[in-house]
Design a protein around this motif. Structure first.
Motif, PDB file in Angstrom:
ATOM      1  N   VAL A   1       0.808  -1.232   0.000  1.00 11.31           N
ATOM      2  CA  VAL A   1       0.000   0.000   0.000  1.00 11.31           C
ATOM      3  C   VAL A   1       0.836   1.273   0.000  1.00 11.31           C
ATOM      4  CG1 VAL A   1      -2.096  -0.994   0.971  1.00 11.31           C
ATOM      5  CG2 VAL A   1      -0.368  -0.031   2.511  1.00 11.31           C
ATOM      6  N   GLU A   2       2.032   1.182   0.510  1.00 13.91           N
ATOM      7  CA  GLU A   2       2.895   2.371   0.526  1.00 13.91           C
ATOM      8  C   GLU A   2       3.127   2.889  -0.898  1.00 13.91           C
ATOM      9  OE1 GLU A   2       4.941   3.696   3.251  1.00 13.91           O
ATOM     10  OE2 GLU A   2       3.847   2.506   4.733  1.00 13.91           O
ATOM     11  N   ASP A   3       3.390   1.963  -1.821  1.00 15.13           N
ATOM     12  CA  ASP A   3       3.657   2.345  -3.209  1.00 15.13           C
ATOM     13  C   ASP A   3       2.408   2.333  -4.070  1.00 15.13           C
ATOM     14  OD1 ASP A   3       6.419   2.649  -2.747  1.00 15.13           O
ATOM     15  OD2 ASP A   3       6.724   0.481  -2.964  1.00 15.13           O
ATOM     16  N   SER A   4       1.387   1.618  -3.635  1.00 16.99           N
ATOM     17  CA  SER A   4       0.153   1.495  -4.415  1.00 16.99           C
ATOM     18  C   SER A   4      -1.045   1.725  -3.496  1.00 16.99           C
ATOM     19  CB  SER A   4       0.066   0.102  -5.051  1.00 16.99           C
ATOM     20  OG  SER A   4       1.187  -0.153  -5.862  1.00 16.99           O
ATOM     21  N   PRO A   5      -1.342   2.991  -3.189  1.00 18.66           N
ATOM     22  CA  PRO A   5      -2.419   3.276  -2.235  1.00 18.66           C
ATOM     23  C   PRO A   5      -3.799   2.798  -2.694  1.00 18.66           C
ATOM     24  CG  PRO A   5      -1.454   5.313  -3.088  1.00 18.66           C
ATOM     25  CD  PRO A   5      -0.653   4.185  -3.629  1.00 18.66           C
ATOM     26  N   GLU A   6      -3.936   2.492  -3.979  1.00 17.54           N
ATOM     27  CA  GLU A   6      -5.222   1.974  -4.452  1.00 17.54           C
ATOM     28  C   GLU A   6      -5.528   0.595  -3.858  1.00 17.54           C
ATOM     29  OE1 GLU A   6      -2.379   1.477  -8.027  1.00 17.54           O
ATOM     30  OE2 GLU A   6      -2.582   2.790  -6.304  1.00 17.54           O
ATOM     31  N   LEU A   7      -4.541  -0.015  -3.200  1.00 17.91           N
ATOM     32  CA  LEU A   7      -4.743  -1.315  -2.551  1.00 17.91           C
ATOM     33  C   LEU A   7      -5.285  -1.197  -1.124  1.00 17.91           C
ATOM     34  CD1 LEU A   7      -1.563  -3.215  -3.798  1.00 17.91           C
ATOM     35  CD2 LEU A   7      -3.942  -3.762  -4.349  1.00 17.91           C
ATOM     36  N   TYR A   8      -5.478   0.029  -0.629  1.00 13.85           N
ATOM     37  CA  TYR A   8      -6.003   0.186   0.726  1.00 13.85           C
ATOM     38  C   TYR A   8      -7.357  -0.486   0.905  1.00 13.85           C
ATOM     39  CZ  TYR A   8      -2.490   3.217   2.846  1.00 13.85           C
ATOM     40  OH  TYR A   8      -1.339   3.707   3.400  1.00 13.85           O
ATOM     41  N   SER A   9      -8.219  -0.416  -0.098  1.00 12.03           N
ATOM     42  CA  SER A   9      -9.527  -1.063   0.055  1.00 12.03           C
ATOM     43  C   SER A   9      -9.387  -2.578   0.108  1.00 12.03           C
ATOM     44  CB  SER A   9     -10.483  -0.637  -1.066  1.00 12.03           C
ATOM     45  OG  SER A   9      -9.985  -1.029  -2.319  1.00 12.03           O
ATOM     46  N   THR A  10      -8.456  -3.127  -0.658  1.00 14.39           N
ATOM     47  CA  THR A  10      -8.201  -4.567  -0.615  1.00 14.39           C
ATOM     48  C   THR A  10      -7.646  -4.963   0.754  1.00 14.39           C
ATOM     49  OG1 THR A  10      -7.730  -4.498  -2.983  1.00 14.39           O
ATOM     50  CG2 THR A  10      -7.035  -6.473  -1.793  1.00 14.39           C
ATOM     51  N   LEU A  11      -6.753  -4.140   1.289  1.00 14.32           N
ATOM     52  CA  LEU A  11      -6.216  -4.384   2.625  1.00 14.32           C
ATOM     53  C   LEU A  11      -7.333  -4.294   3.659  1.00 14.32           C
ATOM     54  CD1 LEU A  11      -3.883  -4.865   4.612  1.00 14.32           C
ATOM     55  CD2 LEU A  11      -3.422  -2.386   4.512  1.00 14.32           C
ATOM     56  N   GLY A  12      -8.196  -3.298   3.519  1.00 15.41           N
ATOM     57  CA  GLY A  12      -9.330  -3.169   4.438  1.00 15.41           C
ATOM     58  C   GLY A  12     -10.197  -4.411   4.428  1.00 15.41           C
ATOM     59  N   GLN A  13     -10.462  -4.942   3.243  1.00 10.97           N
ATOM     60  CA  GLN A  13     -11.270  -6.149   3.132  1.00 10.97           C
ATOM     61  C   GLN A  13     -10.571  -7.343   3.786  1.00 10.97           C
ATOM     62  OE1 GLN A  13     -14.526  -6.370   1.733  1.00 10.97           O
ATOM     63  NE2 GLN A  13     -14.374  -8.252   2.912  1.00 10.97           N
ATOM     64  N   ALA A  14      -9.261  -7.442   3.600  1.00 13.45           N
ATOM     65  CA  ALA A  14      -8.503  -8.540   4.218  1.00 13.45           C
ATOM     66  C   ALA A  14      -8.556  -8.440   5.745  1.00 13.45           C
ATOM     67  CB  ALA A  14      -7.059  -8.536   3.727  1.00 13.45           C
TER      68      ALA A  14
END
Length: 186
Positions: free
Chosen positions: A47-60
């Motif tokens: 997420v540091e380099d690809s903040p668009e993954l925050y929602s995926t991280l949230g889901q995880a």
């Protein structure tokens, strides 16, 4: 065939960690093979380099029952896409699960959830309003939800809960009696 997907994606993601879709697919494969910790670790690094993954991280995080972490991840996702009502709804869900009803309400209201035609956002907003004790606003929002989809049960259920919290049991009967009668006839 998630194990095979992991075997293929792992070296690719190691070489090209900026490939968001590959990272998301690898995280999904990890989760599908009950390797949630690996999925979360991968996403936390990414997420540091690809903040668009925050929602995926949230889901995880959410899938792992880590609601506070999910709320933080969804908040970061909303900061990246502030107009996204679905992201705000995910954030509000996580906040409600941590007992932070006022923050959930603020997040939804900042995204104009009350003026939307999104049933999930309206339901969550009504729930946040109810939990903060603003029964008048919660009722208005629940009635908007009912008007949006008169056949769905989410709005009446929410309105009945609002009446229950206020000890207005006759209003619950008046609200639910025609719904139950109609369903029994069907």
């Amino acid at each position: 065939r998630y194990d095979r997907a992991i075997a293929l994606l792992l070296p690719f993601v190691a070489e090209q960690p900026d490939q968001v879709e590959a990272v998301a697919l690898l995280a999904e494969a990890y989760q599908a093979t009950d390797r949630d910790a690996d999925a979360i670790a991968l996403l936390e690094r990414s997420v540091e380099d690809s903040p668009e993954l925050y929602s995926t991280l949230g889901q995880a995080y959410q899938d792992s029952g880590r609601w506070r972490d999910a709320a933080t991840a969804y908040q970061n996702a909303v900061e990246e896409r502030p107009q996204s009502l679905p992201l705000r709804s995910q954030w509000a869900t996580a906040l409600l699960n941590t007992g932070e009803a006022q923050r959930a309400r603020d997040a939804l209201e900042a995204g104009s959830a009350g003026n939307s035609r999104n049933s999930r956002a309206l339901y969550l907003l009504s729930e946040a309003q109810r939990r903060t004790g603003d029964f008048a606003a919660a009722e208005v929002t629940a009635r908007r939800l009912i008007a949006l989809d008169p056949q769905a049960l989410g709005g009446p259920r929410q309105l009945a809960q609002i009446f229950h919290d206020q000890g207005e049991h006759q209003k619950i009967v008046t609200l639910l009696e025609p719904i139950v009668t109609a369903r029994l006839r069907a």
